[in-house]
Design an enzyme around this catalytic site. Sequence first.
Site, PDB file in Angstrom:
ATOM      1  N   GLU A   1       0.834  -1.213   0.000  1.00 25.35           N
ATOM      2  CA  GLU A   1       0.000   0.000   0.000  1.00 25.35           C
ATOM      3  C   GLU A   1       0.867   1.260   0.000  1.00 25.35           C
ATOM      4  O   GLU A   1       2.086   1.187   0.159  1.00 25.35           O
ATOM      5  CB  GLU A   1      -0.918  -0.004   1.224  1.00 25.35           C
ATOM      6  CG  GLU A   1      -0.156  -0.107   2.523  1.00 25.35           C
ATOM      7  CD  GLU A   1      -0.659   0.858   3.588  1.00 25.35           C
ATOM      8  OE1 GLU A   1      -1.005   2.002   3.253  1.00 25.35           O
ATOM      9  OE2 GLU A   1      -0.664   0.441   4.756  1.00 25.35           O
TER      10      GLU A   1
ATOM     11  N   LYS B   1      -3.753  -1.504  14.379  1.00 24.22           N
ATOM     12  CA  LYS B   1      -2.926  -0.489  15.041  1.00 24.22           C
ATOM     13  C   LYS B   1      -3.336  -0.349  16.503  1.00 24.22           C
ATOM     14  O   LYS B   1      -4.514  -0.299  16.830  1.00 24.22           O
ATOM     15  CB  LYS B   1      -3.026   0.832  14.285  1.00 24.22           C
ATOM     16  CG  LYS B   1      -2.172   0.781  13.006  1.00 24.22           C
ATOM     17  CD  LYS B   1      -1.972   2.127  12.404  1.00 24.22           C
ATOM     18  CE  LYS B   1      -3.069   2.463  11.448  1.00 24.22           C
ATOM     19  NZ  LYS B   1      -3.027   1.739  10.183  1.00 24.22           N
TER      20      LYS B   1
HETATM   21  N1  PSU Z   1       0.061   0.590   8.565  1.00 21.23           N
HETATM   22  C1  PSU Z   1       1.097   1.369   9.011  1.00 21.23           C
HETATM   23  N2  PSU Z   1       0.968   2.716   8.853  1.00 21.23           N
HETATM   24  C2  PSU Z   1      -0.132   3.296   8.249  1.00 21.23           C
HETATM   25  C3  PSU Z   1      -1.203   2.469   7.788  1.00 21.23           C
HETATM   26  C4  PSU Z   1      -1.050   1.114   7.972  1.00 21.23           C
HETATM   27  O1  PSU Z   1       2.081   0.875   9.555  1.00 21.23           O
HETATM   28  O2  PSU Z   1      -0.182   4.526   8.127  1.00 21.23           O
HETATM   29  C5  PSU Z   1      -2.414   3.103   7.092  1.00 21.23           C
HETATM   30  C6  PSU Z   1      -3.129   2.088   6.210  1.00 21.23           C
HETATM   31  O3  PSU Z   1      -3.153   2.595   4.895  1.00 21.23           O
HETATM   32  C7  PSU Z   1      -4.527   1.987   6.772  1.00 21.23           C
HETATM   33  C8  PSU Z   1      -4.723   3.348   7.351  1.00 21.23           C
HETATM   34  O4  PSU Z   1      -5.485   1.648   5.814  1.00 21.23           O
HETATM   35  O5  PSU Z   1      -3.448   3.585   7.975  1.00 21.23           O
HETATM   36  C9  PSU Z   1      -5.913   3.386   8.313  1.00 21.23           C
HETATM   37  O6  PSU Z   1      -6.511   4.642   8.286  1.00 21.23           O
HETATM   38  P1  PSU Z   1      -7.989   4.845   8.909  1.00 21.23           P
HETATM   39  O7  PSU Z   1      -7.823   4.439  10.343  1.00 21.23           O
HETATM   40  O8  PSU Z   1      -8.286   6.316   8.758  1.00 21.23           O
HETATM   41  O9  PSU Z   1      -8.898   3.963   8.150  1.00 21.23           O
END
Ligand code: PSU
Length: 306
Positions: free
Chosen positions: A24, A156
């Site tokens: 990604e 996360k």
């Molecule tokens: N994994 C990481 N760092 C990131 C992300 C994933 O180590 O920044 C990103 C991914 O692209 C994931 C996003 O889809 O964070 C999640 O954002 P949100 O919580 O707004 O959906």
Amino acid sequence: MIQLHRSNEFEKAAGGNISIVALESTVLTHGLPRPQNLKLAHDMERAVREEGAIPVTIGFLDGQLHIGLNDAELERLANETNVLKIGPRDFATVTAKNLCGGTTVAGTMLACKHAGIKVFATGGIGGVHRDAPFDISADLQALATIPMIVVCAGAKAILDLPATLEYLETMSVPVLGYGTDEFPAFYSRESGLKVSARCDSPGEIVEFARAHWEAGLQSAVLVANPIPEAEAIPKSQMEPYIEQANREAYEQGIHGKEVTPFLLQRINELTGGKSMQANLALLLNNARLAAQIAKSLHASQRRRVA
Ligand code: PSU
Ligand code: MN
């Protein structure tokens, strides 16, 4: 159907039947600071290659969905100032307005569905945010509906992990612990929560995924690969920082797609850069495992055809 801008390397790999791993790009545009973001992009691609698969980083440039970015394109995306964080709902906007940006886990999965890619590595998936019951990442929706194997280091740690796992259960997304029965928590190997099944080898993961899809399900298989021990930070150490960062986000009125980038950056400041080192290590670790899974999937497909 959306038009895809396929890299030469992707075309060759797909035609030549070589194992492919999608990567990604929101992690580059919004998850990590410069210049670590571009270095990480190259390091992840290298890690996939070293395992014998082809990396395909996905993102938007000038309204075009790139399935594979070459070095110059990666560099541009990593340094561009006007970049969006692109989830599935943003595809039409970005296409119509010729914009650039990094695709999230959900956005990348949607791109993989169009490109026919079955294995994808990220850092940590999004999920249900703490004390904000309607802030649920579109990543979960994508996992519920796009049948592929997604490798992460858990959700996360900034999130409400029990609620995130409940959502995945509701949506019939199996969560496989790689070499563990415990759901890893991104920076930490431990969360106190259980995965739905455990697998100890790439081959086992592929067999599991096949059985899952043969059972008629359309959901993804989520592989939770714990961060390497050497870089892991105990949950007890991380939790006060995570709580502080979440509190500050609330006080400053940060919401929507800005929440996750804000929290990651703030926690990096609070830990004096330690959390970013952990984040980089787990991303590389996931790229390696995803490449091994892609190879195993490819070999098993060939065996079936033969
Ligand atoms: N994994 C990481 N760092 C990131 C992300 C994933 O180590 O920044 C990103 C991914 O692209 C994931 C996003 O889809 O964070 C999640 O954002 P949100 O919580 O707004 O959906
Ligand atoms: Mn959100």
